[in-house]
Design an enzyme around this catalytic site. Sequence first.
Site, mmCIF file in Angstrom:
data_model
loop_
_atom_site.group_PDB
_atom_site.id
_atom_site.type_symbol
_atom_site.label_atom_id
_atom_site.label_comp_id
_atom_site.label_asym_id
_atom_site.label_seq_id
_atom_site.Cartn_x
_atom_site.Cartn_y
_atom_site.Cartn_z
ATOM 1 N N HIS A 278 -6.377 -7.250 -0.703
ATOM 2 C CA HIS A 278 -6.576 -5.813 -0.864
ATOM 3 C C HIS A 278 -5.866 -5.342 -2.127
ATOM 4 O O HIS A 278 -4.792 -5.837 -2.451
ATOM 5 C CB HIS A 278 -6.026 -5.060 0.341
ATOM 6 C CG HIS A 278 -6.640 -5.484 1.644
ATOM 7 N ND1 HIS A 278 -6.103 -6.498 2.401
ATOM 8 C CD2 HIS A 278 -7.736 -5.052 2.288
ATOM 9 C CE1 HIS A 278 -6.850 -6.666 3.476
ATOM 10 N NE2 HIS A 278 -7.851 -5.810 3.443
ATOM 11 N N ASP B 26 -4.596 -13.002 2.656
ATOM 12 C CA ASP B 26 -5.855 -12.668 3.317
ATOM 13 C C ASP B 26 -7.075 -12.955 2.454
ATOM 14 O O ASP B 26 -8.182 -12.592 2.817
ATOM 15 C CB ASP B 26 -5.837 -11.213 3.803
ATOM 16 C CG ASP B 26 -5.119 -10.295 2.830
ATOM 17 O OD1 ASP B 26 -4.802 -10.748 1.713
ATOM 18 O OD2 ASP B 26 -4.875 -9.135 3.168
ATOM 19 N N ASP C 289 -2.724 -10.490 -2.874
ATOM 20 C CA ASP C 289 -3.287 -10.067 -1.598
ATOM 21 C C ASP C 289 -4.758 -9.723 -1.832
ATOM 22 O O ASP C 289 -5.151 -9.349 -2.937
ATOM 23 C CB ASP C 289 -2.511 -8.837 -1.106
ATOM 24 C CG ASP C 289 -2.852 -8.439 0.320
ATOM 25 O OD1 ASP C 289 -2.056 -8.780 1.206
ATOM 26 O OD2 ASP C 289 -3.886 -7.784 0.542
ATOM 27 N N HIS D 154 0.812 -1.218 0.000
ATOM 28 C CA HIS D 154 0.000 0.000 0.000
ATOM 29 C C HIS D 154 0.851 1.276 0.000
ATOM 30 O O HIS D 154 0.321 2.378 0.027
ATOM 31 C CB HIS D 154 -0.953 0.025 1.204
ATOM 32 C CG HIS D 154 -2.011 -1.048 1.141
ATOM 33 N ND1 HIS D 154 -2.861 -1.189 0.063
ATOM 34 C CD2 HIS D 154 -2.343 -2.035 2.017
ATOM 35 C CE1 HIS D 154 -3.676 -2.220 0.287
ATOM 36 N NE2 HIS D 154 -3.378 -2.753 1.460
#
Lengths: 554, 439
Positions: free
Chosen positions: B153, B240, B151, B112
């Site tokens: 996200h 995740d 991931d 991120h």
Amino acid sequence: MLLLGIDVGGTHTDAVALGPKGIEAQVKVATNHDDLLSSIKSALSEIVQNTDASSIKQLNLSTTLSTNAIVEGRFEDVGVIVSAGPGLDPHSFMLCKDFHVIPGSLDHRGSETKQLNNLSLEEAISSCRKSGVKVYAAVTKFSPRNPAHEKEMELAIGDNADFITLGHQITGRLNFPRRIATAFYNCAVWRVFNKFADAISGTLEEMGLGHIKVNILKADGGTMPLPLSRKVPVQSIFSGPAASVMGIIALCKITHDSIIYDIGGTTTDIAIFVGGTPLIEQEGINIGSHPTLVRALKVHSIGVGGDSAISILEGIVRVGPTRVGPSIAFGGEIPTLTDALIWKDSCDCGNIGKSKAGFAAFASKIDMEPDELADKAIENAIDKIHDSTRELVEEINQQPVYTIHELLENRRIIPRKIYIMGGPAKAMKMDIFRKFRLSTEVPENYDVANAIGAALTRTTTEIELFADTERGVMFIPSLGYRENVPRTYNLEAAEKDAMNHLLAHLGEMRVAADGDNALITASSSFNMVNGSTTVGRNIRVKCQIKPGVVRTYS
Amino acid sequence: MLKAENSLGIIFFPAYDWAISPTHPEREERLLYTQDQLREEGLFDIEGIREYKPEVAETEDIERVHFCFPEAEAIATRSHYISTGGAIKAAELVMQGERDRAFALVRPPGHHAMKTVLGSRGFCAINVEAIMCEHIREKYGQKRIAIIDTDCHHGDGTQDVYWHDPDTLFISMHQDGRTIYPGTGFPKDAGGPKALGRNINIPLPPGTSDAGFMMVMERIVMPILEDFKPDLIINSAGQDNHFTDPITNMNFSAQGYAALTKMLKPDIAVLEGGYAIQGALPYVNLGISLALAGVDYSHVCEPGWNPETLKESDEIMKYIATLCESIPNIYFNPPAKSNEGIINGDWSVRHRNIFYDTEGFTESQTESLLLCNECRGLLKVQTQKENGPMGFGIEIPIGACDKCRNTGYSILEEAQVKSKYRYMQMINRREKEYMRYGF
């Protein structure tokens, strides 16, 4: 008061009797491979003749019995019963024919995620019984977190076994494949080792030495009392190199990062000291091709020794790794490193004239000056030792660490001093010094350093404590100890408990418990969080009696 | 004895003494059970699998990629330097041929973290994979690199770092941004004006399980990779998407992650998110490690795994199938114009407000790319943290033309004279010069 040390090696059996002032008697006899007891007997009787038997207090014995039994395949069939759960296919670790995988599993916190299948367990035991198996290894994945399934297996095996090894009793460290191999070998040599232990006790009685305490050397540079060793004979393997390293500690005052060489007939053993302490193999040693959880000093063996044959390959003079026979000086045919050292007048042993004549003849056959051949052979041997040492130190410096603090504080090992022992030690001292440019020392009595090390080594042990305060349990696998703890149980309490249990365990082995030698080697506490609340702590503490000698003669 | 088909180096650095806060998902114990599982499996005893110690990254490694204001040391903790150093070590193992593949099992994560960083967002401060890739390019020459982010996200940081780079293909598959942090990652984001079709977002509906992910791999990721022909494939291996993850809504499994890894064949995998530290990470990390090494992983499954109940509905599969129809077009027939930025003279300008959730402030940023016909173009960024001092960054890209290079230096000089900015940073990839001014 005398302390005896006996090191049964591949070629020689060395024995010493040590008094307060030093060596009172020393013996070197040839090892009889097929009857180790007779070698020990003859060494012992010579020692007893030269000393006052009533003042002997203790005998520490390093023996190749278990090692030989394993290497030569002289061991009995073992029934290996395992249960694994998710992960690698447990059949990959099948190391004998009576190997059975039972459905059932525990997870990394020790929670049962699948019940042990009793029917399948019964079938496995009955199959072992049919093939005449009398010793069993029962190992489940994550048993150091929860031994319940191993205990169920023990109960089911019951009277079918003369002896059972449960995985969690070996150590609290994790490594399922290694635990299987360790438990397997422990069972495999159990009977042969116990027969030997009986014979040793009998022999001592006969010689009027029934009063002395007998300890067996382990590969980690410590000892275990004979009665305990009967249950964990696997711990007695590969104790020879450790005896030598402990000998150096007794003979020299080691304070710096150092390299220790034990130059033998076929191999040179390399050990590394950090500060004054020998390094321990992180997980355990390999037996055959199987890695185990047997704790050991980190000793790296290379195929260069006094008896290593000299050969020419594509114009390059090489030493080892094979041993074709004894040196020419001792009646052999092919020149060896020892013969090269004799040619250079560095070494005085065996038949010098014959050695030099044979060496010169070999040199002329390959069209080389004997001087050049000797120089090149010695240089090649030293280069091999040098390169292996560099690799070993580099490997140790590359060992993983897990916290920021460790990584940033982690100091690199930089050897400052070299200690050499073994037959060619004196002869090679100057050549090694010239290559490394480090202070090089050959201790007095270097030829019996191994027996001295054996005599003076103290009893060591290690335990791992594991606590989960969410569940309210504290557990020490290798002692089979389990206790309920309150939610407030913390790292400080765990460290205290670990130390107390370690010392109490020594007491049970009737070893004078010395708190000074006990130390905590790893200790951590992690908050376990569920959602955003802390539900408990996951605590791990490891402690040990550190390897060391009871006194020194430096 | 087990033997790895591909030699594998694992850099395991759990940072057992670092957490964002005591009960934050990104805390000390995150890799504890993974370590227990890997140890208990005897993973490092398998012939060909070896564990390595991470290196510590240099500040220059960070400043080669990021505009860091006020400075790299103020944003990245020691832990970030080591986690990034772990990825660099993984890269070195592969680049020097010591290992066929490498897995950096390190924390904290980084995907991120954007081109400009003023603090921590989405548990990330600096972009671990980007710093690793640029380390590789600096040392081993310009490589074509594909970064596949698995991931849950959207890898908005990595997307931003490589927005203008035509030599880096970034593919992110993630839970649809309409349902989860950071709320971005839609197919319309195809890359900057000079790198159109090099940024591929695949937003997946909540509840996607093994079959859905594998369909995306087969129909989107693999055909694009086949065409792009990267020198290196990097996997941002977040975990995740797992059915037990506490902060996401997907149904992916350890078996699924392992199968995906087997198909993708990444040269280097780097751990990203994944916060089901007991129920998922031990099994997913084991599965990925075995798949990387080419060792049988068929017995790796979670205790509570039931593929039948986790299976996606027909509706979800149909929806994913439509994505698989349309998304490859973004790569094969990229749009003529970038969806972001307005043309202002020779410059393509983006103005953005970026929220730093971990620290709770907003950055106001203007990024301008000099549209050049000779090279990728000069990049300049003007940034301000709420009412804080202004920062200014200039990047002369790899392979920059003389004009862009010289323009870069004259803009820097001008900025210094005007002294409008408290902090300034120059990244000159052409001459490998990295400078910062102001304090």
